[in-house]
Design a protein around this motif. Structure first.
Motif, PDB file in Angstrom:
ATOM      1  N   TYR A 246       0.831  -1.205   0.000  1.00 39.40           N
ATOM      2  CA  TYR A 246       0.000   0.000   0.000  1.00 39.40           C
ATOM      3  C   TYR A 246       0.867   1.258   0.000  1.00 39.40           C
ATOM      4  CZ  TYR A 246      -4.522  -2.294   0.762  1.00 39.40           C
ATOM      5  OH  TYR A 246      -5.670  -3.038   0.607  1.00 39.40           O
ATOM      6  N   GLY A 247       1.912   1.246   0.809  1.00 44.78           N
ATOM      7  CA  GLY A 247       2.792   2.412   0.867  1.00 44.78           C
ATOM      8  C   GLY A 247       3.388   2.737  -0.492  1.00 44.78           C
ATOM      9  N   LYS A 248       3.821   1.696  -1.200  1.00 49.95           N
ATOM     10  CA  LYS A 248       4.425   1.907  -2.517  1.00 49.95           C
ATOM     11  C   LYS A 248       3.390   2.342  -3.550  1.00 49.95           C
ATOM     12  CE  LYS A 248       7.491  -0.267  -5.907  1.00 49.95           C
ATOM     13  NZ  LYS A 248       8.354  -1.443  -6.196  1.00 49.95           N
ATOM     14  N   ALA A 249       2.200   1.739  -3.505  1.00 49.70           N
ATOM     15  CA  ALA A 249       1.196   2.002  -4.534  1.00 49.70           C
ATOM     16  C   ALA A 249       0.458   3.317  -4.337  1.00 49.70           C
ATOM     17  CB  ALA A 249       0.184   0.851  -4.570  1.00 49.70           C
ATOM     18  N   LEU A 250       0.243   3.723  -3.073  1.00 55.04           N
ATOM     19  CA  LEU A 250      -0.706   4.811  -2.824  1.00 55.04           C
ATOM     20  C   LEU A 250      -0.093   6.064  -2.187  1.00 55.04           C
ATOM     21  CD1 LEU A 250      -3.763   2.735  -1.533  1.00 55.04           C
ATOM     22  CD2 LEU A 250      -3.127   3.315  -3.874  1.00 55.04           C
ATOM     23  N   GLU A 251       1.222   6.058  -1.933  1.00 56.16           N
ATOM     24  CA  GLU A 251       1.827   7.246  -1.317  1.00 56.16           C
ATOM     25  C   GLU A 251       1.572   8.506  -2.129  1.00 56.16           C
ATOM     26  OE1 GLU A 251       6.158   8.783   0.415  1.00 56.16           O
ATOM     27  OE2 GLU A 251       6.086   7.223  -1.145  1.00 56.16           O
ATOM     28  N   ARG A 252       1.646   8.400  -3.438  1.00 58.15           N
ATOM     29  CA  ARG A 252       1.504   9.594  -4.285  1.00 58.15           C
ATOM     30  C   ARG A 252       0.075  10.122  -4.329  1.00 58.15           C
ATOM     31  NH1 ARG A 252      -0.762   8.209  -9.119  1.00 58.15           N
ATOM     32  NH2 ARG A 252      -0.897   5.971  -9.563  1.00 58.15           N
ATOM     33  N   VAL A 253      -0.887   9.293  -3.971  1.00 62.83           N
ATOM     34  CA  VAL A 253      -2.296   9.741  -4.006  1.00 62.83           C
ATOM     35  C   VAL A 253      -2.879   9.781  -2.599  1.00 62.83           C
ATOM     36  CG1 VAL A 253      -2.701   8.916  -6.345  1.00 62.83           C
ATOM     37  CG2 VAL A 253      -3.113   7.367  -4.413  1.00 62.83           C
ATOM     38  N   ARG A 254      -2.023   9.808  -1.592  1.00 64.01           N
ATOM     39  CA  ARG A 254      -2.490   9.698  -0.208  1.00 64.01           C
ATOM     40  C   ARG A 254      -3.584  10.700   0.129  1.00 64.01           C
ATOM     41  NH1 ARG A 254      -4.845   8.884   3.590  1.00 64.01           N
ATOM     42  NH2 ARG A 254      -4.179   8.543   5.736  1.00 64.01           N
ATOM     43  N   LYS A 255      -3.477  11.917  -0.327  1.00 64.11           N
ATOM     44  CA  LYS A 255      -4.464  12.933   0.045  1.00 64.11           C
ATOM     45  C   LYS A 255      -5.835  12.687  -0.589  1.00 64.11           C
ATOM     46  CE  LYS A 255      -3.207  16.130  -3.706  1.00 64.11           C
ATOM     47  NZ  LYS A 255      -2.739  17.509  -4.039  1.00 64.11           N
ATOM     48  N   ASN A 256      -5.889  11.774  -1.560  1.00 62.19           N
ATOM     49  CA  ASN A 256      -7.146  11.503  -2.265  1.00 62.19           C
ATOM     50  C   ASN A 256      -7.844  10.235  -1.794  1.00 62.19           C
ATOM     51  OD1 ASN A 256      -6.630  13.757  -3.966  1.00 62.19           O
ATOM     52  ND2 ASN A 256      -5.356  12.476  -5.285  1.00 62.19           N
ATOM     53  N   ILE A 257      -7.247   9.546  -0.818  1.00 56.73           N
ATOM     54  CA  ILE A 257      -7.812   8.272  -0.381  1.00 56.73           C
ATOM     55  C   ILE A 257      -8.052   8.287   1.126  1.00 56.73           C
ATOM     56  CG2 ILE A 257      -6.659   7.010  -2.243  1.00 56.73           C
ATOM     57  CD1 ILE A 257      -4.711   5.958  -0.045  1.00 56.73           C
ATOM     58  N   PHE A 258      -8.783   7.287   1.594  1.00 56.33           N
ATOM     59  CA  PHE A 258      -9.061   7.133   3.015  1.00 56.33           C
ATOM     60  C   PHE A 258      -8.565   5.769   3.487  1.00 56.33           C
ATOM     61  CE2 PHE A 258     -12.516   9.702   1.172  1.00 56.33           C
ATOM     62  CZ  PHE A 258     -12.337  10.892   1.874  1.00 56.33           C
ATOM     63  N   TYR A 259      -7.800   5.791   4.577  1.00 53.31           N
ATOM     64  CA  TYR A 259      -7.369   4.559   5.217  1.00 53.31           C
ATOM     65  C   TYR A 259      -8.214   4.318   6.470  1.00 53.31           C
ATOM     66  CZ  TYR A 259      -3.004   3.728   2.596  1.00 53.31           C
ATOM     67  OH  TYR A 259      -2.072   3.430   1.623  1.00 53.31           O
ATOM     68  N   GLN A 260      -8.677   3.107   6.604  1.00 59.52           N
ATOM     69  CA  GLN A 260      -9.399   2.661   7.789  1.00 59.52           C
ATOM     70  C   GLN A 260      -8.429   1.752   8.556  1.00 59.52           C
ATOM     71  OE1 GLN A 260     -13.772   1.492   7.541  1.00 59.52           O
ATOM     72  NE2 GLN A 260     -12.860  -0.539   7.633  1.00 59.52           N
ATOM     73  N   ILE A 261      -7.876   2.255   9.652  1.00 54.16           N
ATOM     74  CA  ILE A 261      -6.799   1.565  10.370  1.00 54.16           C
ATOM     75  C   ILE A 261      -7.287   1.145  11.756  1.00 54.16           C
ATOM     76  CG2 ILE A 261      -4.483   1.853  11.367  1.00 54.16           C
ATOM     77  CD1 ILE A 261      -3.796   3.638   9.000  1.00 54.16           C
ATOM     78  N   HIS A 262      -6.925  -0.076  12.161  1.00 54.35           N
ATOM     79  CA  HIS A 262      -7.511  -0.702  13.336  1.00 54.35           C
ATOM     80  C   HIS A 262      -6.574  -0.708  14.542  1.00 54.35           C
ATOM     81  CE1 HIS A 262     -10.990  -2.579  11.097  1.00 54.35           C
ATOM     82  NE2 HIS A 262     -10.204  -2.155  10.110  1.00 54.35           N
ATOM     83  N   PHE A 263      -7.026  -0.090  15.633  1.00 54.72           N
ATOM     84  CA  PHE A 263      -6.313  -0.093  16.897  1.00 54.72           C
ATOM     85  C   PHE A 263      -6.654  -1.392  17.621  1.00 54.72           C
ATOM     86  CE2 PHE A 263      -6.158   4.165  15.568  1.00 54.72           C
ATOM     87  CZ  PHE A 263      -5.251   4.888  16.326  1.00 54.72           C
ATOM     88  N   GLY A 264      -5.735  -2.323  17.597  1.00 55.91           N
ATOM     89  CA  GLY A 264      -5.969  -3.648  18.167  1.00 55.91           C
ATOM     90  C   GLY A 264      -5.501  -4.748  17.245  1.00 55.91           C
ATOM     91  N   ALA A 265      -5.357  -4.426  15.954  1.00 54.39           N
ATOM     92  CA  ALA A 265      -4.774  -5.382  15.006  1.00 54.39           C
ATOM     93  C   ALA A 265      -3.260  -5.291  15.118  1.00 54.39           C
ATOM     94  CB  ALA A 265      -5.220  -5.060  13.591  1.00 54.39           C
ATOM     95  N   ASP A 266      -2.616  -6.431  15.320  1.00 55.73           N
ATOM     96  CA  ASP A 266      -1.172  -6.462  15.588  1.00 55.73           C
ATOM     97  C   ASP A 266      -0.479  -7.417  14.615  1.00 55.73           C
ATOM     98  OD1 ASP A 266       1.290  -6.077  16.968  1.00 55.73           O
ATOM     99  OD2 ASP A 266       0.944  -7.982  18.010  1.00 55.73           O
ATOM    100  N   TYR A 267       0.669  -6.983  14.078  1.00 50.54           N
ATOM    101  CA  TYR A 267       1.370  -7.776  13.061  1.00 50.54           C
ATOM    102  C   TYR A 267       2.811  -8.072  13.442  1.00 50.54           C
ATOM    103  CZ  TYR A 267      -2.788  -6.550  10.527  1.00 50.54           C
ATOM    104  OH  TYR A 267      -4.097  -6.416  10.175  1.00 50.54           O
ATOM    105  N   ALA A 268       3.085  -8.109  14.742  1.00 43.30           N
ATOM    106  CA  ALA A 268       4.457  -8.324  15.219  1.00 43.30           C
ATOM    107  C   ALA A 268       5.023  -9.669  14.776  1.00 43.30           C
ATOM    108  CB  ALA A 268       4.495  -8.221  16.745  1.00 43.30           C
ATOM    109  N   THR A 269       4.173 -10.668  14.614  1.00 46.40           N
ATOM    110  CA  THR A 269       4.630 -12.002  14.201  1.00 46.40           C
ATOM    111  C   THR A 269       4.703 -12.149  12.687  1.00 46.40           C
ATOM    112  OG1 THR A 269       2.401 -12.946  14.106  1.00 46.40           O
ATOM    113  CG2 THR A 269       3.525 -12.973  16.244  1.00 46.40           C
ATOM    114  N   GLY A 270       4.216 -11.138  11.965  1.00 45.67           N
ATOM    115  CA  GLY A 270       4.135 -11.238  10.516  1.00 45.67           C
ATOM    116  C   GLY A 270       2.750 -11.637  10.044  1.00 45.67           C
TER     117      GLY A 270
END
Length: 364
Positions: A59-83
């Motif tokens: 996502y970072g690579k694909a959408l950084e250039r259009v960041r101001k035009n999109i919305f991210y829904q990010i979850h407080f509680g989802a954890d990816y420490a194990t991969g």
């Protein structure tokens, strides 16, 4: 692409979004191409409850250039420490996971910060006791989080969160299986779930839809609780017809999936028609208008489904519903009683009688 406005935030959100449960299965090249295709076709809403950690850099690579035009829904509680995806209510772990996610996404703000997977009373208590809810509120005060939302499969817990007045967006599992009490996550009766959707619309809380296909079960005759397969387009249209729904978030694995989902935009009404559900769930749906407009065209020009929706919303306390109804060119009182809709309704609703009821209600 069509867009719907979140009445609380005034954000215009594409009716089709992207879910991230499966995209980690793709290569970076494939995923980036799919995400770029989505944006080119007008998709602007992306859910980041991912199945694994790998996709965040995509996502970072694909959408950084259009960041101001999109919305991210990010979850407080989802954890990816194990991969892989994990769930936590520990504040220190939530903070670390959030910092990592923002770094991978190449952004310094969150459009919709979600309380994640609020399904039990104990979850709600933990998010408050551990300080996660207060943390989200502080980030909102600082401008890092623009709006607060939550994801859930349980109507009762959603109502509890809505009562706080903090919630601007809800991610909820909506599909014919769950709504008609089929499946492990079919929490709440049909009427309870519909009441929740109506409350969200009445209060201007937008709904983003997860599990529109019930993890693919509805798409396979062998696994479908109805004994008949539905199509992706039928499921998407069903979800979009529910009150409060702004966007549906199918998970994709690559370009092929993205193309197929985007095909919904050009699909015919016949391809999206889910009225077959009336024959599959007769005891649950009989006599209830689900706004499918299978009764169209009305000889008198009434939008029967929309008239019913405004009536239901008004009775649920939506202060704006009456105003929306009054703006209709043709209202319930214009019904000529020809019986065309009664004959065509797959859910056996006596719409001519309903039009009399609705006309009387809005004249009071």
């Amino acid at each position: 692409m069509k867009y719907r406005m979140n009445q609380r935030t005034k954000d215009k959100i594409s009716i089709l979004g992207v879910g991230s449960s499966c995209i980690s299965e793709a290569s970076e090249k494939e995923a980036v191409q799919a995400l770029e295709m989505a944006v080119e076709q007008g998709v602007n809403y992306f859910d980041m409850a991912a199945g694994a950690a790998g996709c965040f850099s995509y996502y970072g690579k694909a959408l950084e250039r259009v960041r101001k035009n999109i919305f991210y829904q990010i979850h407080f509680g989802a954890d990816y420490a194990t991969g892989e995806y994990g769930w936590t209510t520990r504040l220190d772990t939530v903070k670390a996971s959030l910092d990592w996610q923002l770094g991978q996404l190449k952004t310094d703000y969150i459009d919709y910060g979600f309380i994640h997977c609020l399904d039990e009373e104990s979850d709600w208590n933990a998010y408050q006791k551990e300080g996660v809810l207060a943390y989200i509120q502080r980030l909102k005060e600082q401008g890092v989080v623009k709006h607060i939302g939550l994801s859930s499969h349980t109507p009762g817990m959603v109502h509890k969160a809505l009562d706080t007045g903090l919630v601007d967006m809800l991610m909820f599992s909506i599909n014919p299986g769950y709504d008609y009490q089929h499946g492990e996550l079919a929490n709440g009766s049909t009427s309870e779930r519909m009441e929740l959707y109506r409350r969200c619309e009445a209060e201007g809380v937008g709904i983003s839809v997860m599990k529109a296909f019930s993890a693919g079960q509805l798409l396979d005759e062998k696994s479908s609780p109805f004994g008949k397969a539905l199509t992706e387009y039928q499921c998407i249209q069903y979800a979009l017809d529910m009150p409060g729904v702004l966007t549906v978030l199918p998970g994709i694995r690559g370009v092929k999936d993205m193309k197929r989902i985007l095909g919904f935009l050009d699909a015919s009404k016949k391809e999206k028609d889910y009225s077959v559900l009336a024959a599959l769930t007769p005891q649950v749906t009989d006599g209830t208008c689900v706004y499918c407009n299978h009764c169209q065209p009305c000889p008198a020009g009434l939008n029967v489904g929309l008239i019913n929706k405004y009536y239901d919303l008004a009775r649920s306390g939506d202060a704006l519903a009456k105003g929306h109804y009054e703006k209709l060119q043709k209202k319930a009182e214009d019904c000529i009683g020809c019986g065309h809709c009664d004959q065509r309704c797959p859910f056996h609703v006596k719409q001519t009688f309903k039009m009399e009821q609705i006309a009387a209600y809005f004249k009071e």
